[in-house]
Design a protein around this motif. Sequence first.
Motif, PDB file in Angstrom:
ATOM      1  N   VAL A 162       0.796  -0.872   0.307  1.00 24.43           N
ATOM      2  CA  VAL A 162       0.013  -0.284  -0.349  1.00 24.43           C
ATOM      3  C   VAL A 162       0.721   1.096   0.094  1.00 24.43           C
ATOM      4  N   GLY A 163       0.006   2.601  -0.628  1.00 27.45           N
ATOM      5  CA  GLY A 163       0.781   3.730  -0.622  1.00 27.45           C
ATOM      6  C   GLY A 163       1.239   4.012   0.645  1.00 27.45           C
ATOM      7  N   SER A 164       3.130   4.107   0.489  1.00 26.27           N
ATOM      8  CA  SER A 164       2.848   5.356   2.354  1.00 26.27           C
ATOM      9  C   SER A 164       2.634   6.442   2.169  1.00 26.27           C
ATOM     10  N   TRP A 165       2.742   7.651   2.897  1.00 29.51           N
ATOM     11  CA  TRP A 165       3.304   8.872   2.871  1.00 29.51           C
ATOM     12  C   TRP A 165       4.897   9.021   3.258  1.00 29.51           C
ATOM     13  N   ASP A 166       5.184   8.057   3.714  1.00 31.61           N
ATOM     14  CA  ASP A 166       6.568   8.094   4.647  1.00 31.61           C
ATOM     15  C   ASP A 166       7.480   7.990   3.670  1.00 31.61           C
ATOM     16  N   THR A 167       6.974   7.255   2.430  1.00 32.54           N
ATOM     17  CA  THR A 167       7.697   7.493   0.633  1.00 32.54           C
ATOM     18  C   THR A 167       7.944   8.667   0.198  1.00 32.54           C
ATOM     19  N   VAL A 168       6.866   9.729  -0.012  1.00 25.95           N
ATOM     20  CA  VAL A 168       6.538  10.434  -0.669  1.00 25.95           C
ATOM     21  C   VAL A 168       7.924  11.555  -0.474  1.00 25.95           C
ATOM     22  N   LEU A 169       8.584  11.836  -1.983  1.00 25.65           N
ATOM     23  CA  LEU A 169       9.647  12.535  -1.239  1.00 25.65           C
ATOM     24  C   LEU A 169       8.838  13.818  -0.934  1.00 25.65           C
ATOM     25  N   VAL A 194      -4.939  11.867  -5.072  1.00 25.14           N
ATOM     26  CA  VAL A 194      -5.573  10.844  -3.800  1.00 25.14           C
ATOM     27  C   VAL A 194      -7.073  11.578  -4.216  1.00 25.14           C
ATOM     28  N   GLU A 195      -6.828  13.031  -4.302  1.00 24.82           N
ATOM     29  CA  GLU A 195      -8.228  13.686  -4.401  1.00 24.82           C
ATOM     30  C   GLU A 195      -8.857  12.765  -5.565  1.00 24.82           C
ATOM     31  N   THR A 196      -8.316  13.294  -7.032  1.00 24.22           N
ATOM     32  CA  THR A 196      -8.106  12.511  -8.278  1.00 24.22           C
ATOM     33  C   THR A 196      -8.881  11.696  -8.809  1.00 24.22           C
ATOM     34  N   MET A 197      -8.346  10.294  -7.428  1.00 18.97           N
ATOM     35  CA  MET A 197      -8.777   9.115  -7.839  1.00 18.97           C
ATOM     36  C   MET A 197      -9.600   8.941  -6.933  1.00 18.97           C
ATOM     37  N   ASP A 198     -10.189  10.271  -5.949  1.00 15.11           N
ATOM     38  CA  ASP A 198     -11.121   9.959  -5.279  1.00 15.11           C
ATOM     39  C   ASP A 198     -12.473  10.029  -6.483  1.00 15.11           C
ATOM     40  N   THR A 199     -12.572  11.127  -6.845  1.00 14.11           N
ATOM     41  CA  THR A 199     -13.253  11.647  -7.803  1.00 14.11           C
ATOM     42  C   THR A 199     -13.803  10.556  -8.367  1.00 14.11           C
ATOM     43  N   HIS A 200     -12.942   9.846  -9.002  1.00 10.38           N
ATOM     44  CA  HIS A 200     -13.252   8.483 -10.303  1.00 10.38           C
ATOM     45  C   HIS A 200     -13.910   7.083  -9.039  1.00 10.38           C
ATOM     46  N   ARG A 201     -13.869   7.602  -8.367  1.00  7.27           N
ATOM     47  CA  ARG A 201     -14.400   6.257  -7.015  1.00  7.27           C
ATOM     48  C   ARG A 201     -13.496   5.155  -6.943  1.00  7.27           C
ATOM     49  N   ASP A 209     -10.834   4.020  -4.066  1.00  5.45           N
ATOM     50  CA  ASP A 209     -10.778   3.870  -2.849  1.00  5.45           C
ATOM     51  C   ASP A 209      -9.624   3.931  -2.394  1.00  5.45           C
ATOM     52  N   THR A 210      -8.352   4.950  -2.563  1.00  3.70           N
ATOM     53  CA  THR A 210      -7.251   5.218  -1.750  1.00  3.70           C
ATOM     54  C   THR A 210      -7.222   4.516   0.122  1.00  3.70           C
ATOM     55  N   GLY A 211      -8.024   4.938   0.663  1.00  2.00           N
ATOM     56  CA  GLY A 211      -8.265   4.468   1.979  1.00  2.00           C
ATOM     57  C   GLY A 211      -7.043   5.915   2.275  1.00  2.00           C
TER      58      GLY A 211
END
Length: 110
Positions: free
Chosen positions: A23-30, A41-48, A50-52
């Motif tokens: 699962v993607g992790s905010w700890d690994t975001v540069l 994440v917002e764009t994916m949510d718009t497309h239904r 769910d990234t959690g």
Amino acid sequence: MLALKTFQRLDRVIQLHEEGVLVGSWDTVLGGLERAYEWMVETMDTHRIDTGGNPPIWAWSGTLRLIDAYLLFDETHELSTGYAVITFNASSDLVLLGGYTTFATFSTQP
């Protein structure tokens, strides 16, 4: 189903083997790219999709080349520290096809 590939650090590969899921992790975001990933994440949510609330994992459907990996990493994420390519199948309803250009353009905006 889509056949995809992703570059991941070796510790993430170990995590996948131990937990059976990656699962993607905010700890690994540069640093400095947080807002761009929040937008994703917002764009994916718009497309239904769910990234959690987790950032997505970049993956490619085509052939990967070493230059693809090289372009993704800086000194902090030096390839010599150990990376692997993970190949997996993803349900098409969990995939948002796009390109790095949009993300890169967004990530450079104030």
